[in-house]
Design a protein around this motif. Structure first.
Motif, PDB file in Angstrom:
ATOM      1  N   TYR A  15       0.893  -1.189   0.081  1.00 60.77           N
ATOM      2  CA  TYR A  15       0.015   0.122   0.328  1.00 60.77           C
ATOM      3  C   TYR A  15       0.850   1.440  -0.153  1.00 60.77           C
ATOM      4  CZ  TYR A  15      -3.559   3.582   1.301  1.00 60.77           C
ATOM      5  OH  TYR A  15      -4.042   4.637   1.222  1.00 60.77           O
ATOM      6  N   GLY A  16       1.857   1.081   0.942  1.00 67.13           N
ATOM      7  CA  GLY A  16       3.063   2.338   1.012  1.00 67.13           C
ATOM      8  C   GLY A  16       3.567   2.589  -0.463  1.00 67.13           C
ATOM      9  N   LEU A  17       4.015   1.489  -0.999  1.00 67.98           N
ATOM     10  CA  LEU A  17       4.550   1.882  -2.316  1.00 67.98           C
ATOM     11  C   LEU A  17       3.485   2.302  -3.313  1.00 67.98           C
ATOM     12  CD1 LEU A  17       6.491  -1.548  -2.594  1.00 67.98           C
ATOM     13  CD2 LEU A  17       7.426   0.464  -2.308  1.00 67.98           C
ATOM     14  N   THR A  18       2.555   1.790  -3.314  1.00 68.81           N
ATOM     15  CA  THR A  18       1.342   2.119  -4.331  1.00 68.81           C
ATOM     16  C   THR A  18       0.861   3.777  -4.215  1.00 68.81           C
ATOM     17  OG1 THR A  18       0.460   0.030  -4.028  1.00 68.81           O
ATOM     18  CG2 THR A  18      -0.815   1.620  -5.410  1.00 68.81           C
ATOM     19  N   GLU A  19       0.845   3.765  -2.854  1.00 64.77           N
ATOM     20  CA  GLU A  19       0.711   5.692  -2.515  1.00 64.77           C
ATOM     21  C   GLU A  19       1.549   6.613  -3.130  1.00 64.77           C
ATOM     22  OE1 GLU A  19       0.368   6.402   1.552  1.00 64.77           O
ATOM     23  OE2 GLU A  19      -1.386   7.617   1.065  1.00 64.77           O
ATOM     24  N   ASN A  20       2.844   6.178  -2.772  1.00 58.64           N
ATOM     25  CA  ASN A  20       4.055   6.790  -3.443  1.00 58.64           C
ATOM     26  C   ASN A  20       4.129   6.903  -4.915  1.00 58.64           C
ATOM     27  OD1 ASN A  20       4.972   7.284  -0.895  1.00 58.64           O
ATOM     28  ND2 ASN A  20       6.454   5.576  -0.636  1.00 58.64           N
ATOM     29  N   ALA A  21       4.053   5.780  -5.538  1.00 60.78           N
ATOM     30  CA  ALA A  21       3.866   5.894  -6.713  1.00 60.78           C
ATOM     31  C   ALA A  21       2.773   6.506  -7.633  1.00 60.78           C
ATOM     32  CB  ALA A  21       3.957   4.411  -7.294  1.00 60.78           C
ATOM     33  N   ILE A  22       1.420   6.550  -6.938  1.00 65.47           N
ATOM     34  CA  ILE A  22       0.386   7.487  -7.523  1.00 65.47           C
ATOM     35  C   ILE A  22       0.765   8.965  -7.297  1.00 65.47           C
ATOM     36  CG2 ILE A  22      -1.883   8.059  -7.062  1.00 65.47           C
ATOM     37  CD1 ILE A  22      -2.422   5.023  -6.511  1.00 65.47           C
ATOM     38  N   PRO A  45      -9.278  -3.864 -14.712  1.00 60.64           N
ATOM     39  CA  PRO A  45     -10.369  -5.045 -14.506  1.00 60.64           C
ATOM     40  C   PRO A  45     -10.651  -5.552 -13.052  1.00 60.64           C
ATOM     41  CG  PRO A  45      -8.992  -5.409 -16.604  1.00 60.64           C
ATOM     42  CD  PRO A  45      -8.357  -4.367 -15.913  1.00 60.64           C
ATOM     43  N   CYS A  46      -9.438  -5.847 -12.262  1.00 62.57           N
ATOM     44  CA  CYS A  46      -9.867  -6.096 -10.709  1.00 62.57           C
ATOM     45  C   CYS A  46     -10.562  -5.071  -9.985  1.00 62.57           C
ATOM     46  CB  CYS A  46      -8.215  -6.403 -10.381  1.00 62.57           C
ATOM     47  SG  CYS A  46      -7.447  -7.568 -11.189  1.00 62.57           S
ATOM     48  N   TYR A  47      -9.970  -3.876 -10.131  1.00 55.97           N
ATOM     49  CA  TYR A  47     -10.791  -2.813  -9.200  1.00 55.97           C
ATOM     50  C   TYR A  47     -12.158  -2.554  -9.758  1.00 55.97           C
ATOM     51  CZ  TYR A  47     -11.827   1.464  -6.804  1.00 55.97           C
ATOM     52  OH  TYR A  47     -12.255   2.221  -5.693  1.00 55.97           O
ATOM     53  N   GLU A  63      -8.187   8.424  -5.758  1.00 57.85           N
ATOM     54  CA  GLU A  63      -9.540   8.111  -4.978  1.00 57.85           C
ATOM     55  C   GLU A  63      -9.769   6.624  -4.623  1.00 57.85           C
ATOM     56  OE1 GLU A  63     -13.148   9.837  -6.928  1.00 57.85           O
ATOM     57  OE2 GLU A  63     -11.943  11.430  -7.125  1.00 57.85           O
ATOM     58  N   ALA A  64      -9.493   5.850  -5.805  1.00 53.39           N
ATOM     59  CA  ALA A  64      -9.803   4.390  -5.733  1.00 53.39           C
ATOM     60  C   ALA A  64      -8.903   3.848  -4.823  1.00 53.39           C
ATOM     61  CB  ALA A  64      -9.305   3.671  -6.990  1.00 53.39           C
ATOM     62  N   LEU A  65      -7.601   4.356  -4.603  1.00 49.45           N
ATOM     63  CA  LEU A  65      -6.628   3.928  -3.517  1.00 49.45           C
ATOM     64  C   LEU A  65      -7.162   4.047  -1.970  1.00 49.45           C
ATOM     65  CD1 LEU A  65      -3.859   2.697  -3.080  1.00 49.45           C
ATOM     66  CD2 LEU A  65      -3.003   4.857  -2.651  1.00 49.45           C
ATOM     67  N   GLU A  93      -2.411  -3.936  -8.906  1.00 45.21           N
ATOM     68  CA  GLU A  93      -2.896  -3.488 -10.222  1.00 45.21           C
ATOM     69  C   GLU A  93      -2.577  -2.128 -10.335  1.00 45.21           C
ATOM     70  OE1 GLU A  93      -7.251  -3.548 -10.960  1.00 45.21           O
ATOM     71  OE2 GLU A  93      -6.938  -4.481 -12.787  1.00 45.21           O
ATOM     72  N   PHE A  94      -3.010  -1.413  -9.361  1.00 42.66           N
ATOM     73  CA  PHE A  94      -2.549   0.171  -9.765  1.00 42.66           C
ATOM     74  C   PHE A  94      -1.094   0.476  -9.976  1.00 42.66           C
ATOM     75  CE2 PHE A  94      -6.160   1.640  -6.210  1.00 42.66           C
ATOM     76  CZ  PHE A  94      -7.092   0.863  -6.936  1.00 42.66           C
TER      77      PHE A  94
END
Ligand code: SF4
Ligand code: NI
Ligand code: NI
Length: 708
Positions: A15-22, A45-47, A63-65, A93-94
């Motif tokens: 989650y942390g990685l995703t947040e930073n990447a976004i 597709p997954c979300y 927002e999806a995050l 997926e993100f």
């Protein structure tokens, strides 16, 4: 750490990685930047499958995050662990979709990354027939290259579709193994997040075939658990992130098998198998996958996974080519007393006597006898030869009748493969698949050029001509019964195909003759007889008998279907259709796109987008899935005026159906070269330009009654 804590910690890390990447992406490109995966109608597709929300921009991704965060509850309950697994998958997926920003192509051969919708639709039929009995997800590096490759090969030999993530990809490459969708070994990507691309296949299967409503997470998980035969093999050492992904897999019903010692096992779901050699058996048992075994006595491997294997000129020992020299393949019904079961004769030279790289003649006659054998089944059996011969490792087959082409690779030859083994394969496969009608079978293979000429011209061609005449006279009116096919109910629980002589199954693989043979072979199987005595409406092709059958076979989900209309009570689609046809309001006609077509259509939709308008066994007036051969049929949307309504098709499809379509147009309406009036992508993909072209050509649809 307990298993729960491991999952939570892995989830938090991702989650942390995703947040930073976004955040970084938004900083670089702005929140309005569009994001998407290529060639899918299902957004992320997954979300989308889990929440029902489509994400189109970086801002929406952020927002999806936030929504994903709400799944990350931290009570020590199974539900929390599963949801954290799902949250981890969504984060993956993100991260993956960010790689595709600006139309980038982040994956290069051999890695596939995101898999297009069209490939999933293509997998529909082999999955329902059990030709692909399961889907393996192999994650990480095997203890040794040899063990890793042996595991992959063991699944491949069973026809299982294998997807690879992480170090195993390098191991397989190091061993020089061929990979790709055509040999059913698909390296997805080396980062662990690439595992989402196989999850995405499973979830899209639920949307495409299962009529699961996006956002209905409970039905989604029931669908994948009951109908998608996937499982995970995760090699030690497992880190928290992999364990968290594993929790997601288990939530979808996919068992995880690992050689990591000391994991807390969960029966049937998380299994420790220290011996990699036993991964295959343990996995199949955990997922309840049964493998059909065909034992054929040949010196190379035989498996459906080799069906798509290609043999290049430089790799071939010899070839046989019906387009250059006389060749033929034929099934011939004879009296039982005339043949000897399992006798295989080669008349003419063996491969040893042929020059390296040479083009040769080949003709094989498979003689069959049986009390229930009918000449109508000959072409049904014969058409399977392509598939039988292609399943041989190192042998490649294309074409049919007297236009087949076969290549035998140098490797197969070196392993001892000879012409006579083609006979073994044909014998064993025919006896195995058609045992209900074939009691005895003998194979004669000619390689002597003069004999091939004789067989081709004096035996095969006259037989083909006779069959073609029979097929021409086979109309919906000339037969007493139709057939149902419910093979696809394995994935589309309420879908029923009604197969008639002039309307084949929408997958393109089941003609009326095929359905008839299937019914004969297995009277309680997928194809049932439907009488056609009580016609309700001739115009749209509605019968009380058909309605009754459909009601029963769909367990009440369907009330009534017509055979010849796209607007009134149209037939349902499962999802594996070869083509999709949809109405085009500007020209008053219909547009057809085939699965292979990757471009835009005048409907402003691509094939995947058009395809997503229907499927899952529901009726959707205005859109209809169908087989390629239906396009030249006199019954093609007869109720709306027939093939005269076709205004646009991809060029390749148009060329493929031209002969039959033009013949039908001439016969029905007296139009010469009808395909010249039909638009394609080289003419127009814009509806107004298309109308301009149609007007210029005087296309009949323009002056027909409105369809809506
Ligand atoms: Fe599926 Fe219909 Fe083809 Fe049968 S005929 S395999 S139900 S698409
Ligand atoms: Ni000839
Ligand atoms: Ni189907």
């Amino acid at each position: 750490m307990t298993l729960f804590e491991t999952v939570f910690s892995g989830n938090d890390a991702v989650y942390g990685l995703t947040e930073n990447a976004i955040n970084a992406a938004i900083e670089q490109h702005g929140a309005d930047k569009a994001i998407s995966f290529p060639d899918t109608a299902y957004s992320l597709p997954c979300y989308y499958a889990v929440t029902g929300v489509k994400v189109a921009t970086l801002g929406e991704l952020k927002e999806a995050l936030g929504v994903v965060k709400t799944l990350m509850t931290r009570e020590m309950k199974t539900h929390d662990v599963f949801m954290s697994g799902v949250a981890t998958a969504l984060c993956a997926e993100f991260i993956e979709v960010l790689k595709y920003i600006d139309g980038a192509t982040p994956y290069e051969a051999p890695c596939a990354g995101h898999v297009p919708d069209a490939i999933i639709r293509e997998l529909g039929v082999p999955l329902v027939t059990g030709d692909i009995p399961g889907v393996a997800v192999i994650l990480g590096s095997a203890p040794t290259t040899e063990e890793g490759v042996a595991l992959v090969k063991s699944y491949q030999a069973q026809g299982i579709l294998v997807t690879l993530v992480g170090g195993i990809i390098d191991q397989v490459e190091e061993a020089g193994m061929k990979t790709g969708a055509n040999v059913r070994v698909i390296p997805l990507g080396k980062d662990v997040t690439a595992v989402i691309h196989v999850v995405s296949i499973a979830l899209r299967a639920a949307l495409i075939f299962g009529n699961v409503k996006p956002g209905d997470a409970a039905s989604l998980m029931t669908y994948t658990k009951d109908r998608v035969p996937a499982f995970v093999n995760a090699f030690a050492p497992l880190d928290d992130v992999i364990v968290a992904c594993g929790a997601g897999a288990i939530a979808l019903g996919f068992p995880v098998i690992t050689n990591q010692e000391g994991v807390s096992e969960v029966p049937k779901s998380l299994i420790c198998q220290p011996d990699v050699e036993k991964f295959n058996a343990t996995s199949l048992e955990a997922r309840d996958i049964k493998i059909k075994i065909t034992n054929i006595d040949i010196p190379v491997a035989y498996a459906s996974a080799f069906e798509g294997e290609i043999i290049r000129r430089g790799d071939m020992q010899v070839e046989f080519d019906g387009s250059r020299v006389d060749c033929a393949e034929l099934v011939h019904t004879v009296e039982a007393s005339e043949i000897e079961d399992h006798k295989i004769t080669v008349v003419g030279p063996e491969v040893d006597e042929m020059e390296l790289g040479s083009k040769n003649s080949i003709a094989y006659v498979v003689k069959v006898a049986g009390r229930s054998m009918q000449p109508d089944f000959e072409p049904v059996i014969e058409r399977k030869f392509h598939n039988y011969i292609n399943c041989i490792e190192g042998v490649y087959h294309t074409g049919q009748r007297d236009m087949q082409r076969i290549r035998i690779s140098k490797d197969a030859f070196a392993a001892g493969f000879r012409i006579k083994h083609i006979g073994e394969v044909l014998y064993a496969s025919v006896k195995n698949e058609f045992d209900a009608v074939v009691d005895k079978c003998e194979v004669v293979i000619y390689t002597d050029p003069a004999e091939c000429t004789r067989i081709r011209h004096e035996v095969a061609i006259p037989t083909f001509n006779k069959r073609d005449d029979r097929l021409k006279n086979l109309t919906d009116e000339s037969v007493d019964v139709y057939y149902s096919c419910i093979l696809c109910q394995a994935f589309s629980p309420s879908h029923v195909c009604v197969v008639t002589p002039e309307r084949l199954g929408l997958c393109g693989a089941v003609s009326w003759l095929d359905a008839k043979a299937t019914n004969e072979l297995d009277p309680n199987g997928p194809c049932q007889v439907i009488t056609k005595e009580r016609c309700i409406d001739e115009r749209i092709g509605e019968y009380e008998d058909v309605n009754e059958a459909v009601r029963k076979l769909s367990q009440g989900a369907l009330e009534d279907v017509s055979l010849y209309s796209i607007m009134e009570k149209p037939m349902t689609s499962c999802g594996c259709f070869e083509c999709i046809c949809g109405i085009e309001p500007f020209s008053n006609g219909v547009v057809i796109a085939n699965r292979e077509y990757a471009g835009m259509t005048p409907l402003g939709m691509t094939f995947p987008e058009m395809a997503s308008m229907t499927g899952g066994g529901v009726q959707t007036p205005g859109f209809m899935g169908h087989g390629k051969h239906f396009i030249g049929s006199k019954k093609f949307m007869k109720a709306e005026g027939g093939i005269e309504r076709i205004v646009w098709m991809p060029k390749e499809l148009k060329e493929f159906v031209a002969d039959r379509l033009n013949e039908t147009a001439k016969e029905l309406y007296g139009i010469e070269n009808f395909t010249d009036m039909i638009g394609d992508e080289t003419i127009a993909t814009d509806p107004e330009e298309l109308v301009g072209f149609l007007t210029e050509k005087g296309h009949p649809a323009l002056s027909m009654e409105p369809m809506m």
